[in-house]
Enzyme design. Structure first.
Site, PDB file in Angstrom:
ATOM      1  N   ARG A  31      34.497 -45.718  14.434  1.00 28.11           N
ATOM      2  CA  ARG A  31      33.319 -45.641  15.282  1.00 28.11           C
ATOM      3  C   ARG A  31      33.618 -45.589  16.771  1.00 28.11           C
ATOM      4  NH1 ARG A  31      28.280 -49.402  13.790  1.00 28.11           N
ATOM      5  NH2 ARG A  31      28.704 -48.303  11.843  1.00 28.11           N
ATOM      6  N   HIS A  77      27.352 -38.275   8.380  1.00 23.74           N
ATOM      7  CA  HIS A  77      27.321 -39.508   9.176  1.00 23.74           C
ATOM      8  C   HIS A  77      26.110 -40.348   8.774  1.00 23.74           C
ATOM      9  CE1 HIS A  77      28.968 -41.702  12.598  1.00 23.74           C
ATOM     10  NE2 HIS A  77      27.735 -41.910  13.046  1.00 23.74           N
ATOM     11  N   TYR A 121      11.739 -32.123  20.344  1.00 29.66           N
ATOM     12  CA  TYR A 121      11.438 -31.197  21.428  1.00 29.66           C
ATOM     13  C   TYR A 121      12.660 -30.409  21.905  1.00 29.66           C
ATOM     14  CZ  TYR A 121       7.177 -34.022  21.765  1.00 29.66           C
ATOM     15  OH  TYR A 121       6.016 -34.683  21.495  1.00 29.66           O
TER      16      TYR A 121
END
Length: 412
Positions: A31, A77, A121
């Site tokens: 990570r 993921h 968006y």
């Protein structure tokens, strides 16, 4: 067997120690820390790989960020969508990433710290430099591992045609360790790599002639060459970054200080609040106005001075009390063969060159095997053409294509 018989006694201390160690290693390896070869954390690698698989290249049109995030989360993921989106957005922010790997469309945030628009968006696609990170990935150049549910394959590392860790840097906080890698100029890094390839025994001083200092995306002036050298030779250190300023005269006798480059990751909105606070508390005298005139063409912060103010004094106080002068603490920590290691500049170059050497050797073997398979087919065509009449005769006399194939192989 009863439920009680399945219970195994264990020491709380031992269990806590082993469990926390497993958690720590998972955070460190999977990570928070970048791989020294491609300079990417798993989430970034998966984003680029998924976008490449989706065909969202630099020459095509952008796709909705939500679609990309869903692809990454569903296939590679299995974590929160917001963490994936934040990682993708950062790759497309020119003030955070020296050479952007994502081309964004829509609101991708701002240098003032404004949050990006919702993923439904915004849109994105790979940048041209990102395609260099993925070049030849389909030619057995890197190892592929199973994804989280063993249904797909994902790369353990990208081929990385560019030294991404050096040019884009990286930052991350693991358990008990952290990395803060400064970005660099691509031309300087490539020149240093070429010099290293030509002479593996090149001195550190020679390498530093090619890479004299970090190159931050927001500019600024770096002070302290000895500290920079210390970072490159030991993997740790701290450098001071100061905003680029100029004193301008206007209205005949009035002066103003104009900043055109700012320290890395400085927040302009917080700067305005801090300057206002310093003026109100009389820590700094002589400032009459603060305005941010930055636009798409670059940074421009204007501080207007009173008639009797001395520009140099005001400037020095601004450097002392605000983020117009900050320090960057470098820790060049990366995963080397799956283990965290603080690397020197020479080692970062060495590991990248070794990775590229392996990639090119594997690519050559793949292309050779493909060419040899093609040669086998072409040799068959040559035999058939040399004996075209007999080949036609065998095919006509055969009851089926399978029989014809067997007859031809037996004959020739």
């Amino acid at each position: 067997m009863s439920f009680l018989e399945t219970i195994k006694p264990a020491s709380l201390e031992t269990e806590m120690k082993n469990s926390y160690l497993d958690y720590s290693m998972s955070v460190i390896v999977s990570r928070a820390l970048p791989d020294v070869r491609d300079g990417l954390k798993p989430v970034h690698r998966r984003i680029l790989y998924a976008m490449n698989k989706m065909g969202i290249g630099p020459r095509g049109s952008t796709k909705k960020s939500a679609r990309i995030v869903g692809e990454v989360m569903g296939k590679y993921h299995p974590h929160g969508d917001s963490s994936i989106y934040d990682a993708m957005v950062r790759l497309g922010q020119e003030w955070n990433t020296r050479y952007m790997l994502i081309e964004g469309q829509g609101n991708f945030g701002s240098v003032d710290g404004d949050a990006p628009g919702a993923m439904r968006y915004t849109e994105a696609k790979l940048s041209f430099i990102a395609t260099e990170m993925l070049r030849d990935i389909d030619k057995d150049t890197v190892d592929l591992n199973n994804n989280f549910d063993d249904s797909l394959k994902e790369p353990a590392v990208l081929p990385a045609g560019i030294p991404n860790l050096l040019v884009n840097g990286s930052s991350g906080i693991a358990v008990g360790m952290a990395t803060n890698m400064p970005p660099h100029n691509l031309r300087e890094v490539i020149d240093a790599i070429q010099a290293y390839i030509k002479n593996k025994d090149i001195s550190d001083d020679e390498l530093l002639k090619y890479i004299p200092a970090p190159d931050f995306p927001t500019g600024g002036i770096i002070y302290g060459t000895e500290e920079v050298k210390n970072i490159y030779l030991t993997g740790r250190g701290k450098v001071v970054i100061r905003a680029v300023s100029a004193v301008e005269t206007y209205d005949k006798d009035r002066q103003r200080i104009v900043f055109t480059e700012i320290p890395y990751q400085m927040n302009k909105e917080r700067l305005a609040e801090k300057v206002t606070e310093l003026v109100n508390t009389k820590v700094i005298d002589g400032i009459t106005d603060f305005s941010d005139e930055s636009d798409k063409n670059g940074i421009r912060i204007v501080i207007e001075l009173a008639k009797d103010a001395i520009a140099d004094i005001v400037l020095n106080k601004l450097y002392k009390y605000t983020q117009l002068q900050t320090s960057f603490g470098a820790i060049m920590l990366a995963l080397v063969n799956g283990r965290p290691k603080v690397c020197t500049l020479r080692e970062l170059i060495q590991y990248f060159v070794e990775h590229r050497n392996e990639v090119l050797v594997r690519r050559s073997k793949f292309e050779l095997a493909k060419a040899e398979a093609r040669v086998h087919i072409l040799q068959g065509y040559i035999i058939a053409l040399d004996n075209i009449d007999e080949v036609i005769k065998i095919i006509k006399a055969s009851a089926s294509p399978e029989v014809a194939a067997q007859s031809l192989m037996a004959k020739f």
